[in-house]
Design an enzyme around this catalytic site. Structure first.
Site, mmCIF file in Angstrom:
data_model
loop_
_atom_site.group_PDB
_atom_site.id
_atom_site.type_symbol
_atom_site.label_atom_id
_atom_site.label_comp_id
_atom_site.label_asym_id
_atom_site.label_seq_id
_atom_site.Cartn_x
_atom_site.Cartn_y
_atom_site.Cartn_z
ATOM 1 N N GLY A 94 -8.734 -10.230 8.519
ATOM 2 C CA GLY A 94 -9.397 -9.693 7.267
ATOM 3 C C GLY A 94 -9.328 -8.163 7.100
ATOM 4 O O GLY A 94 -8.941 -7.738 8.539
ATOM 5 N N ASP B 279 2.122 -16.893 14.419
ATOM 6 C CA ASP B 279 2.353 -16.588 15.897
ATOM 7 C C ASP B 279 1.078 -17.105 16.896
ATOM 8 O O ASP B 279 0.798 -16.505 17.950
ATOM 9 C CB ASP B 279 2.632 -15.417 15.912
ATOM 10 C CG ASP B 279 1.442 -14.335 15.587
ATOM 11 O OD1 ASP B 279 0.554 -14.726 15.237
ATOM 12 O OD2 ASP B 279 1.611 -13.096 15.637
ATOM 13 N N ALA C 293 -21.618 24.880 18.977
ATOM 14 C CA ALA C 293 -22.235 23.837 18.433
ATOM 15 C C ALA C 293 -23.712 24.165 18.731
ATOM 16 O O ALA C 293 -23.948 24.383 19.732
ATOM 17 C CB ALA C 293 -21.671 22.489 18.509
ATOM 18 N N HIS D 77 1.251 2.949 18.392
ATOM 19 C CA HIS D 77 0.457 2.037 19.645
ATOM 20 C C HIS D 77 1.252 0.696 19.696
ATOM 21 O O HIS D 77 1.447 0.509 20.902
ATOM 22 C CB HIS D 77 -0.725 2.096 19.082
ATOM 23 C CG HIS D 77 -1.684 1.281 19.971
ATOM 24 N ND1 HIS D 77 -2.623 1.714 20.842
ATOM 25 C CD2 HIS D 77 -1.958 -0.137 20.273
ATOM 26 C CE1 HIS D 77 -3.140 0.618 21.386
ATOM 27 N NE2 HIS D 77 -2.765 -0.592 21.013
ATOM 28 N N GLU D 78 1.461 -0.059 18.483
ATOM 29 C CA GLU D 78 2.046 -1.169 18.924
ATOM 30 C C GLU D 78 3.152 -1.322 19.656
ATOM 31 O O GLU D 78 3.558 -2.119 20.347
ATOM 32 C CB GLU D 78 1.818 -1.940 17.403
ATOM 33 C CG GLU D 78 0.788 -2.278 16.712
ATOM 34 C CD GLU D 78 -0.502 -2.937 17.701
ATOM 35 O OE1 GLU D 78 0.069 -3.653 18.567
ATOM 36 O OE2 GLU D 78 -1.468 -2.637 17.610
ATOM 37 N N ASP E 77 0.831 -1.229 0.153
ATOM 38 C CA ASP E 77 0.034 0.244 0.144
ATOM 39 C C ASP E 77 0.686 1.317 0.158
ATOM 40 O O ASP E 77 0.305 2.319 -0.343
ATOM 41 C CB ASP E 77 -0.963 0.021 1.160
ATOM 42 C CG ASP E 77 -1.824 -1.102 1.038
ATOM 43 O OD1 ASP E 77 -2.152 -1.732 0.150
ATOM 44 O OD2 ASP E 77 -2.195 -1.734 2.208
#
Length: 471
Positions: A180, A174, A337, A222-223, A128
């Site tokens: 998906g 792992d 708002a 994050h990971e 990608d």
């Protein structure tokens, strides 16, 4: 084998142990059998009960309801132990594949690296992005953590690194298969040998360097927090919050919750380039001020910094969300708002622009400029706004002035603007936020709110701002 990896394997080995429906729902929610199956699978994956030895506690329905309660508590939802639309909506959001409980906190010792100089290796690439874009995203993600700790990260091109980074699909070797597109985006292992520290990314996702698809830098940052030993955080503003939210194109600043977490493991670095890290607002802070308030289909949305509290009329506890988790196209912070119920729209203002969301979707043709409403060029922002359904008028507050807009004729009323202090004596010369309910206007000015009677045209009560959130 690293104990964390053993626990992960035991966790996964029980994934398909239950087949009977173990959850109940609220009667008002129209949920399908597939919804229940999805929810139970989610709870088995992210809230699977393990004891300190890593062995499953098989308690069937009771255990599953306990897991649901824990999940609702973790995400700040109403804790009912029943599956409802709000809980299911959280479950269906894209997220990290690391469990929210169990894997990191079942061991008495802290999982961290013993050394501060760590290596990483990019094993393969996603199609990608270009190789350069992938490398840049990972380097930037590591810098998020090295900026606030003594840690140093060096990339190697061969051999085994402390942190091995790879892209894969479905079962990728792992015992943690991907699922998906969407759903589970990536996962990482805590520090240690073998799989320890490694980070894996689902290549069935569309990885990008923008707001489209999933931003590789944000997911990687994050990971890598997991690779360094951090758990998931309950703070919805934290990088280590398990649900993915695109937080914008501007310069990323690591939130304070994450800084406190990583420095508890490794200590502070020599010099922090961003000494002011964003904090999540405390609804019961006595000095709390607000940015905006609006109703939305019977609920109340209370905006502060990057967040809003969502207050249900039948609930006391407000749920806290990042604004971009609902409306990714909006700025991180807003000025004002208001809701237009007849059009089923809310209008949200920031600077000289405004947006018109219908539920989660922003109408085409927005944002528009303030000048479209008839404001002169010198009006740079709207600080508060409120719509009156019975008259079709909308009041806009800017600086020390108030404007009246006629929604029927789409024009500003004559004899406006007026001074706020003259139009509403006693509320002060500025308004931070405002809303109307049951014949009263509630004006917010710093930590104070004023209840103003439309009929008697006077202030009838003065209250702390945080009393709106039941503090």
């Amino acid at each position: 084998m690293q104990p964390g990896v053993l626990a992960a394997c035991l966790l996964l080995s029980w994934t398909h142990c239950w087949s009977l429906p173990l959850l109940n729902s609220n009667e008002d929610d129209d949920l399908s059998e597939e919804d229940f199956q999805f929810a139970e699978s989610y709870l088995r994956s992210y809230y699977h009960p393990l004891n300190p030895a890593g062995i499953l506690k098989k308690n069937a329905a009771g255990s599953m309801v306990d897991r649901l309660r824990e999940m609702q508590s973790f995400f700040g939802l109403e804790v009912t132990g029943k599956l409802d639309d709000n809980t299911l909506a959280i479950m269906k959001q894209p997220r990290c594949g690391v469990p929210d409980v169990g894997e990191y906190n079942v061991f008495p010792r802290t999982l961290k690296w013993s050394q501060t100089n760590l290596t990483y290796r990019i094993v393969n690439y996603t199609p990608d992005l270009t190789h350069s874009e992938v490398e840049k995203a990972f380097k930037k993600a590591f810098k998020v953590w090295s900026d606030v700790t003594p840690l140093n990260f060096t990339r190697i091109h061969n051999g085994t690194a402390d942190i091995m980074i790879s892209f894969g699909t479905k079962e990728h070797g792992d015992f943690y298969p991907f699922d998906g597109p969407s759903g589970l985006l990536a996962h990482a292992f805590p520090p240690g040998p073998n799989y320890g520290g490694d980070a894996h990314f689902d290549d069935d996702e569309t990885w990008t360097s923008s707001s489209k698809g999933y931003n590789l830098f944000l997911v990687a940052a994050h990971e890598f927090g997991h690779s360094l030993g951090l758990d998931h955080s309950k703070d919805p503003g934290a990088l280590m919050f398990p649900i993915y939210t695109y937080t914008g194109k501007s310069h990323f600043m690591l939130p304070d919750d994450d800084v406190q977490g990583i420095q508890s493991l490794y200590g502070p670095g020599d010099e922090d380039p961003n000494p002011k890290h964003p904090k999540t607002p405390d609804k019961c802070d006595p000095s709390l001020s607000l940015d905006a308030i609006t109703s939305l289909r019977g609920e109340t949305m209370i905006f502060k910094d990057r967040f809003f509290w969502r207050l249900h009329p039948q609930q006391v506890d407000a749920e806290l969300f990042l604004t971009k988790s609902f409306w990714p196209e909006l700025p991180n912070r807003i000025d004002a708002a208001y809701e237009h119920p007849a059009r089923d729209l809310i209008f949200i203002f920031r600077g000289k622009k405004f947006w018109a969301p219908n539920g989660y979707d922003i109408l085409e043709g927005y944002p528009q400029k303030l000048s479209e409403l008839g404001f002169p060029r010198e009006v740079k922002k709207i600080s508060a706004a409120v719509h009156f359904e019975d008259t079709g008028k909308t009041l806009f507050f800017s600086g020390n002035q108030v404007w009246s807009y006629d929604d029927t004729n789409h024009t500003m009323d004559q004899d406006y603007p007026r001074l706020i202090e003259e139009e509403f004596p006693g509320i002060g010369g500025k308004v931070d936020a405002v809303y109307e309910k049951n014949g009263y206007i509630y004006f917010f000015n710093g930590p104070i709110q004023f209840e103003y009677s439309i009929w008697s045209k006077r202030i009838v009560r003065v209250m702390p701002t945080n009393s709106l959130l039941w503090c």
